[in-house]
Design a protein around this motif. Structure first.
Motif, short mmCIF file in Angstrom:
data_model
loop_
_atom_site.label_atom_id
_atom_site.label_comp_id
_atom_site.label_asym_id
_atom_site.label_seq_id
_atom_site.Cartn_x
_atom_site.Cartn_y
_atom_site.Cartn_z
N SER A 63 0.86 -1.19 0.00
CA SER A 63 0.00 0.00 0.00
C SER A 63 0.89 1.24 0.00
CB SER A 63 -0.94 0.01 1.22
OG SER A 63 -0.20 0.06 2.42
N LEU A 64 0.34 2.36 -0.45
CA LEU A 64 1.10 3.60 -0.57
C LEU A 64 1.01 4.41 0.70
CD1 LEU A 64 2.71 5.62 -2.33
CD2 LEU A 64 0.50 6.59 -3.01
N CYS A 65 2.14 4.63 1.36
CA CYS A 65 2.21 5.61 2.45
C CYS A 65 2.32 6.97 1.79
CB CYS A 65 3.41 5.33 3.34
SG CYS A 65 3.39 3.70 4.11
N THR A 66 1.29 7.79 1.93
CA THR A 66 1.19 8.98 1.08
C THR A 66 2.23 10.05 1.37
OG1 THR A 66 -0.54 9.77 2.59
CG2 THR A 66 -1.26 8.66 0.57
N TYR A 67 2.90 10.01 2.51
CA TYR A 67 3.94 10.99 2.82
C TYR A 67 5.25 10.66 2.10
CZ TYR A 67 6.44 7.57 5.58
OH TYR A 67 7.15 6.46 5.95
N CYS A 68 5.37 9.43 1.61
CA CYS A 68 6.66 8.89 1.18
C CYS A 68 7.16 9.55 -0.10
CB CYS A 68 6.54 7.38 0.97
SG CYS A 68 8.08 6.60 0.46
N GLY A 69 8.46 9.86 -0.13
CA GLY A 69 9.07 10.43 -1.32
C GLY A 69 9.97 9.45 -2.06
N CYS A 70 9.94 8.18 -1.65
CA CYS A 70 10.82 7.18 -2.26
C CYS A 70 10.23 6.66 -3.58
CB CYS A 70 11.04 6.01 -1.31
SG CYS A 70 11.81 6.48 0.26
N ASN A 71 11.07 5.99 -4.35
CA ASN A 71 10.62 5.35 -5.59
C ASN A 71 9.99 4.01 -5.25
OD1 ASN A 71 10.57 5.26 -8.58
ND2 ASN A 71 11.87 3.47 -8.26
N THR A 72 8.67 3.90 -5.44
CA THR A 72 7.96 2.70 -5.02
C THR A 72 7.09 2.15 -6.15
OG1 THR A 72 6.11 4.03 -4.17
CG2 THR A 72 7.86 3.45 -2.60
N PRO A 247 4.01 17.45 -3.76
CA PRO A 247 2.96 16.75 -4.50
C PRO A 247 3.13 16.80 -6.01
CG PRO A 247 2.14 18.82 -3.56
CD PRO A 247 3.49 18.58 -2.97
N TRP A 248 3.92 17.78 -6.51
CA TRP A 248 4.17 17.83 -7.95
C TRP A 248 5.10 16.69 -8.39
CZ3 TRP A 248 5.65 21.27 -4.27
CH2 TRP A 248 7.01 21.37 -3.99
N ILE A 249 5.80 16.09 -7.43
CA ILE A 249 6.65 14.93 -7.71
C ILE A 249 5.98 13.65 -7.26
CG2 ILE A 249 8.89 13.84 -7.24
CD1 ILE A 249 10.05 16.62 -6.79
N LYS A 250 5.34 13.70 -6.09
CA LYS A 250 4.69 12.52 -5.51
C LYS A 250 3.19 12.78 -5.40
CE LYS A 250 8.27 9.98 -5.06
NZ LYS A 250 8.35 8.70 -5.78
N PRO A 251 2.41 12.37 -6.42
CA PRO A 251 0.96 12.65 -6.45
C PRO A 251 0.19 12.10 -5.27
CG PRO A 251 1.74 11.91 -8.60
CD PRO A 251 2.86 11.70 -7.65
N GLY A 252 0.72 11.06 -4.60
CA GLY A 252 0.04 10.51 -3.44
C GLY A 252 -0.15 11.52 -2.33
N GLN A 253 0.71 12.55 -2.32
CA GLN A 253 0.60 13.59 -1.29
C GLN A 253 -0.59 14.51 -1.55
OE1 GLN A 253 4.46 15.50 -1.11
NE2 GLN A 253 5.42 13.72 -0.14
N ARG A 254 -1.26 14.36 -2.69
CA ARG A 254 -2.45 15.15 -2.96
C ARG A 254 -3.68 14.56 -2.25
NH1 ARG A 254 -0.24 15.59 -8.54
NH2 ARG A 254 0.63 17.70 -8.71
N ASN A 255 -3.50 13.46 -1.53
CA ASN A 255 -4.61 12.89 -0.76
C ASN A 255 -4.98 13.77 0.44
OD1 ASN A 255 -4.65 10.81 -2.53
ND2 ASN A 255 -3.98 9.23 -1.10
N TYR A 256 -4.14 14.74 0.72
CA TYR A 256 -4.46 15.77 1.71
C TYR A 256 -3.98 17.09 1.14
CZ TYR A 256 0.22 14.01 2.81
OH TYR A 256 1.51 13.54 2.72
N THR A 257 -4.35 18.19 1.76
CA THR A 257 -4.00 19.50 1.22
C THR A 257 -3.05 20.23 2.17
OG1 THR A 257 -5.78 20.71 2.35
CG2 THR A 257 -6.34 19.62 0.26
N GLU A 258 -2.58 21.39 1.72
CA GLU A 258 -1.71 22.20 2.56
C GLU A 258 -2.39 22.62 3.86
OE1 GLU A 258 -1.79 22.30 -0.65
OE2 GLU A 258 0.30 22.07 -1.26
N GLN A 259 -3.73 22.68 3.84
CA GLN A 259 -4.47 23.04 5.05
C GLN A 259 -4.34 21.96 6.13
OE1 GLN A 259 -5.81 23.79 1.89
NE2 GLN A 259 -5.04 25.85 2.35
N ASP A 260 -4.03 20.73 5.71
CA ASP A 260 -3.85 19.64 6.67
C ASP A 260 -2.46 19.66 7.31
OD1 ASP A 260 -6.37 18.18 6.38
OD2 ASP A 260 -5.68 17.73 4.34
N LEU A 261 -1.54 20.41 6.72
CA LEU A 261 -0.17 20.46 7.23
C LEU A 261 -0.05 21.51 8.33
CD1 LEU A 261 1.80 20.37 3.86
CD2 LEU A 261 1.28 18.45 5.36
#
Length: 454
Positions: A63-72, A247-261
């Motif tokens: 499964s995709l850990c959405t914070y991850c920046g690794c090549n998976t 998120p422009w590199i890792k689209p999985g990070q679009r599962n949340y927004t900057e407002q969540d950070l």
């Protein structure tokens, strides 16, 4: 810690696992022939004296850990294991043809990902045995792997221990269930406890935890709770690093927004909470984002001025040659870098064609090598000097100009032919390194390339 300084120097900056950093590599990769020459030269310098390092990238995750920046590569099909291992071992054999009759001496072996423990214990055993076949294990060899608490079994621990692994890096990230849920990380505190205790029971001598600050929904109080639990479990070393929102590199990070950070103020509070807790518990700042107990090899290596940093992070092992195997892996001959094809399918095609699967790379210039040495020393010893002619070029003196404000803020001390990072300046080591980054200053990015330094 001075909050004003934290805000002042919290700018985008590289993590410096290499210099030049990957975005500043030359556009054309070294040819197969050129890379073979660079690797062969480094091998014969490094192998007999210190051995070589091996990194194997195992990209698969269930499964995709959405914070991850690794090549998976996300899949639940475990049939992919066999083909991938076959490809990695075939790639490794290509390097044997470069080395000639000399057997490689393996000083350092690291399994990263992805999720290395996606692979079955039996397949990991086959992989490692295949890598070590016809090689010599250095008497002080260091074998380590990254472990996901949600799927690393007792059988994984025992199988890897049996083939020489003594270090484990556990991806904790945060213990708070709200944070874990939003980043799609499926693990529990109880699993981390069991994994830590079982590893030590089996005989692992070094346990690392990865902790991330700045994650979505994270709060300072959550970090305090996490750190209290971490301190109770007493890992030998801790990587405490900033979440990189790209998120422009890792689209999985679009599962949340900057407002969540957490905003800048809250992120700083999270960082200070975690850092203060670690320091009060006896962990020492040994470099960029890393802390260790005084009994840990990283701390000892730093005190003996032999700490090193490469694409695998901080290590107490210095080798001139690092060979990266698998999709997206990076190899380092000291005078050159190459990165493998990122897509698994492209990687397979190149391996099937009997080619080292180089996608891009960089051959270092004389100036690159000088600045690389200075940046490496700053990251590992918190100081650098250039009394020798071979250690100086015009860019070194330009770096001093970039450090003037940090000197005023008492983050560095500048003497003739020497720069030292002060105790106050240790949290800003990335910023100090940036002053020596000649390629960064020559071509300042017009868009966001790097995560924040704090």
């Amino acid at each position: 810690m001075d909050k004003d300084l934290l805000f002042k120097y919290n700018t985008p900056g590289p993590r410096y696992t290499s210099y030049p950093t990957v975005p500043y590599w030359q556009n054309t990769a070294p040819t197969q022939r050129k890379w073979s020459e660079l690797a062969k030269e480094a091998f014969f310098v490094s192998n007999q004296r210190e051995g070589i390092s091996l990194y194997v990238h195992l990209p698969f995750c269930e499964s995709l850990c959405t914070y991850c920046g690794c090549n998976t590569r996300i899949t639940i099909n475990h049939a992919v294991e066999t083909k991938y291992i076959d490809a990695v071992l075939k790639e490794w054999k290509m390097y044997f043809s470069i080395f000639g009759d000399a057997k490689p001496v393996i000083r350092e072996l690291h399994l990263g990902g992805g999720t290395p423990t996606f692979f079955s214990p039996g397949n990991l055993t086959r992989l490692v045995n295949g890598l070590l076949e016809n090689a010599i294990i250095h008497p002080k060899a260091s074998f380590s792997f990254e472990a996901h608490p949600g799927n690393t079994t007792d059988e994984h621990l025992q199988a890897l221990f049996n083939v020489g692994f003594r270090r484990i890096s556990i991806g904790v990230q945060d213990f708070n269930p709200i944070v874990l849920a939003i980043i799609n990380r499926h693990q529990t505190y109880e699993q981390v406890v069991h994994l830590t205790q079982k590893a030590r029971e089996i005989g692992y001598t070094s346990v690392n935890y990865d902790i991330v600050y700045g994650l979505p929904q994270q709060k300072a109080c959550y970090m305090m709770q996490t750190m209290l639990r971490v301190i109770q479990l007493k890992p030998d070393r801790i990587a405490f690093y900033s979440y990189a929102h790209v998120p422009w590199i890792k689209p999985g990070q679009r599962n949340y927004t900057e407002q969540d950070l957490p905003d800048a103020d809250k992120k700083m509070a999270i960082y200070e909470t975690g850092r203060n807790a670690l320091e009060l518990a006896g962990y020492k700042d040994i470099g960029m984002d890393h802390f260790a107990l005084k009994t840990d090899e990283l701390f000892i290596a730093q005190s003996e001025d032999r700490l090193h940093r490469n694409f695998m992070g901080y290590t107490d092992t210095r080798t001139r040659l690092l060979i990266g195997l698998g999709a997206s892996s990076i190899s380092d001959s000291w005078t050159g870098y190459v990165q493998n094809e990122k897509k698994v399918e492209d990687y397979y095609k190149r391996i099937d064609a009997n080619e080292i699967p180089i996608a891009r790379g960089h051959e270092l210039t004389r100036e690159d090598l000088i600045m690389r040495r200075h940046i490496l020393r700053l990251m590992t010893s918190f100081e650098t000097s250039w009394a020798a002619t071979s250690e100086v070029c015009m860019e070194v003196y330009k770096a001093l100009e970039h450090l003037s404000e940090m000197e005023f803020d008492e983050l560095v001390e500048i003497e003739p032919f020497r720069v030292r990072i002060t105790e106050k300046g240790k949290p800003f080591v990335r910023n100090v390194c940036m002053a020596f980054d000649a390629r960064l200053w020559a071509d300042l990015p017009q868009t966001t390339l790097f995560s924040q330094t704090i």
